[in-house]
Design an enzyme around this catalytic site. Structure first.
Site, PDB file in Angstrom:
ATOM      1  N   GLN A 169     -32.709  26.108  24.914  1.00  0.00           N
ATOM      2  CA  GLN A 169     -33.235  25.726  26.233  1.00  0.00           C
ATOM      3  C   GLN A 169     -32.232  24.830  26.946  1.00  0.00           C
ATOM      4  O   GLN A 169     -32.425  24.482  28.102  1.00  0.00           O
ATOM      5  CB  GLN A 169     -34.540  24.940  26.065  1.00  0.00           C
ATOM      6  CG  GLN A 169     -35.639  25.707  25.386  1.00  0.00           C
ATOM      7  CD  GLN A 169     -36.781  24.784  24.967  1.00  0.00           C
ATOM      8  OE1 GLN A 169     -37.683  24.498  25.747  1.00  0.00           O
ATOM      9  NE2 GLN A 169     -36.737  24.301  23.743  1.00  0.00           N
ATOM     10  N   ASN A 170     -31.190  24.435  26.234  1.00  0.00           N
ATOM     11  CA  ASN A 170     -30.244  23.471  26.804  1.00  0.00           C
ATOM     12  C   ASN A 170     -29.270  24.154  27.754  1.00  0.00           C
ATOM     13  O   ASN A 170     -28.880  25.296  27.546  1.00  0.00           O
ATOM     14  CB  ASN A 170     -29.477  22.759  25.687  1.00  0.00           C
ATOM     15  CG  ASN A 170     -30.417  21.990  24.777  1.00  0.00           C
ATOM     16  OD1 ASN A 170     -31.572  21.767  25.144  1.00  0.00           O
ATOM     17  ND2 ASN A 170     -29.941  21.593  23.616  1.00  0.00           N
ATOM     18  N   ASP A 229     -26.394  22.486  28.561  1.00  0.00           N
ATOM     19  CA  ASP A 229     -25.220  21.603  28.466  1.00  0.00           C
ATOM     20  C   ASP A 229     -23.976  22.263  27.885  1.00  0.00           C
ATOM     21  O   ASP A 229     -22.924  21.619  27.781  1.00  0.00           O
ATOM     22  CB  ASP A 229     -25.585  20.343  27.664  1.00  0.00           C
ATOM     23  CG  ASP A 229     -26.088  20.652  26.249  1.00  0.00           C
ATOM     24  OD1 ASP A 229     -25.762  21.729  25.699  1.00  0.00           O
ATOM     25  OD2 ASP A 229     -26.813  19.798  25.690  1.00  0.00           O
ATOM     26  N   HIS A 249     -32.482  28.814  29.733  1.00  0.00           N
ATOM     27  CA  HIS A 249     -32.639  28.057  30.979  1.00  0.00           C
ATOM     28  C   HIS A 249     -31.343  27.974  31.779  1.00  0.00           C
ATOM     29  O   HIS A 249     -31.206  27.125  32.653  1.00  0.00           O
ATOM     30  CB  HIS A 249     -33.178  26.645  30.680  1.00  0.00           C
ATOM     31  CG  HIS A 249     -34.590  26.645  30.168  1.00  0.00           C
ATOM     32  ND1 HIS A 249     -35.191  25.552  29.585  1.00  0.00           N
ATOM     33  CD2 HIS A 249     -35.531  27.636  30.155  1.00  0.00           C
ATOM     34  CE1 HIS A 249     -36.443  25.861  29.243  1.00  0.00           C
ATOM     35  NE2 HIS A 249     -36.667  27.121  29.557  1.00  0.00           N
ATOM     36  N   CYS A 265     -25.440  35.224  48.838  1.00  0.00           N
ATOM     37  CA  CYS A 265     -24.737  36.451  48.434  1.00  0.00           C
ATOM     38  C   CYS A 265     -24.604  36.578  46.918  1.00  0.00           C
ATOM     39  O   CYS A 265     -24.150  37.599  46.416  1.00  0.00           O
ATOM     40  CB  CYS A 265     -23.356  36.546  49.102  1.00  0.00           C
ATOM     41  SG  CYS A 265     -22.138  35.382  48.466  1.00  0.00           S
ATOM     42  N   GLY A 299     -35.400  19.949  17.795  1.00  0.00           N
ATOM     43  CA  GLY A 299     -35.232  19.029  18.919  1.00  0.00           C
ATOM     44  C   GLY A 299     -35.885  19.477  20.210  1.00  0.00           C
ATOM     45  O   GLY A 299     -35.312  19.303  21.278  1.00  0.00           O
ATOM     46  N   THR A 300     -37.076  20.036  20.090  1.00  0.00           N
ATOM     47  CA  THR A 300     -37.810  20.395  21.323  1.00  0.00           C
ATOM     48  C   THR A 300     -39.253  19.919  21.226  1.00  0.00           C
ATOM     49  O   THR A 300     -39.870  20.014  20.165  1.00  0.00           O
ATOM     50  CB  THR A 300     -37.752  21.915  21.623  1.00  0.00           C
ATOM     51  OG1 THR A 300     -38.544  22.180  22.792  1.00  0.00           O
ATOM     52  CG2 THR A 300     -38.242  22.780  20.471  1.00  0.00           C
ATOM     53  N   SER A 301     -39.776  19.428  22.361  1.00  0.00           N
ATOM     54  CA  SER A 301     -41.159  18.949  22.374  1.00  0.00           C
ATOM     55  C   SER A 301     -42.136  20.128  22.428  1.00  0.00           C
ATOM     56  O   SER A 301     -43.327  19.947  22.246  1.00  0.00           O
ATOM     57  CB  SER A 301     -41.383  18.017  23.566  1.00  0.00           C
ATOM     58  OG  SER A 301     -41.060  18.696  24.767  1.00  0.00           O
ATOM     59  N   ALA A 354     -31.608  15.500  14.114  1.00  0.00           N
ATOM     60  CA  ALA A 354     -31.035  16.828  13.881  1.00  0.00           C
ATOM     61  C   ALA A 354     -29.596  16.721  13.358  1.00  0.00           C
ATOM     62  O   ALA A 354     -29.177  17.508  12.517  1.00  0.00           O
ATOM     63  CB  ALA A 354     -31.058  17.634  15.176  1.00  0.00           C
TER      64      ALA A 354
END
Ligand code: OAD
Length: 256
Positions: A105-106, A108, A123, A134, A194-196, A238
């Protein structure tokens, strides 16, 4: 069902050691030890900034300059940090497993910078931008060309340039989502890191994998919204747990 804190459940190690197909879902927590703020932890991005002012298309059209500057700040931040041992452990795991998919989902880019190859970005990616009119990809030069106080515009058509990330109310990239679901179907082991697990559809993936027969494990500082559904829950950082986990799997493979 085993619930452990850092002592690895033997079943997790055994299954990972013999798995031919593994899928991993990561969230902001895996980049926390690199210095990238998460969203919902104390001091996280959504405590200091308001998503409704920054991360949706209406906000962008209302105040493109503000939104572009916020993303410029986040791009600068992720360029200044480095992947951490958690990212590198997943690169190692990918080398050990024939069919490995890293769903993130990161935005970065740290998994790619660490060397992960099969990365599904649900994401988007902060480092990409495009013209809303365009569709032309924009580069850093286009973004920097904006005059003080004026939003950056496409050099080809004059449209506004936006980051290639998924905003609230927007659909996820179709191909990435299809790849993620297919990986859940195939996975023998699924790791959620590491995800809620509050933002869907990403948060639904571990349970999709479980429904399809995978052994699912969570690695998180705090139990996520779906922690009770997990076969194993490993609470901690993690960047510490993943390297130890991969080492334990390597030893089990060497022994077996
Ligand atoms: P959150 O900020 O919601 O959750 C971060 C999770 O990481 C929490 O469960 C923490 O306990 C955990 N955590 C923090 N530090 C950790 C560490 N060192 N090791 C392991 N776990 C740690 O972030 P996400 O779940 O990624 O969406 O948020 C999901 C989505 O919400 C994001 O992709 C973003 C946001 O709105 C979009 O921008 C579309």
């Amino acid at each position: 069902m085993s619930k452990e804190t850092f002592a690895f459940p033997p079943e997790l190690i055994e299954r990972l050691a013999r798995a031919r197909s593994v899928a991993v879902l990561t969230g902001a927590g895996i980049s926390a030890e690199s210095g990238v703020p998460t969203f919902r932890d104390p001091g996280g991005l959504w405590e200091r900034f308001r998503p409704e002012e920054l991360a949706n298309v209406q906000a962008f059209l209302r105040n493109p300059d503000l939104v572009q500057r916020w993303y410029a700040y986040r791009r600068k931040l992720v360029r200044e940090v480095e992947p951490n041992p958690g990212h590198y452990a997943l690169v190692e795991l990918e080398r050990m497993v024939p069919d490995f998919t890293l769903i993130t989902q990161n935005v970065d880019n740290l998994h790619r910078r660490a060397g992960s190859r099969r990365v599904v970005e649900l994401h988007g990616n902060l480092l990409r931008s495009y013209c809303i009119d365009c569709g032309r990809p924009a580069d850093e030069v286009d973004l920097e060309a904006a005059a003080e106080g004026k939003p950056a515009r496409c050099p080809a058509c004059g449209g506004l340039i936006r980051p290639d990330v998924v905003w609230f109310g927007e659909m996820l990239p179709e191909e990435a989502l299809a790849e993620a679901y297919a990986a859940c179907e195939r996975a023998e082991v699924f790791l959620s890191v590491g995800t809620s697990a509050v933002v869907y559809p990403a948060a639904g993936l571990p349970l999709e994998a479980k429904r399809a027969g995978a052994y699912v494990a969570e690695i998180n500082l705090q139990p996520s919204a779906i922690a009770d559904e997990m076969d194993a829950l490993l609470l901690g950082k993690a960047g510490e747990i993943l390297p130890a986990l991969v080492e334990a799997v390597r030893q089990a493979r060497d022994a077996g």
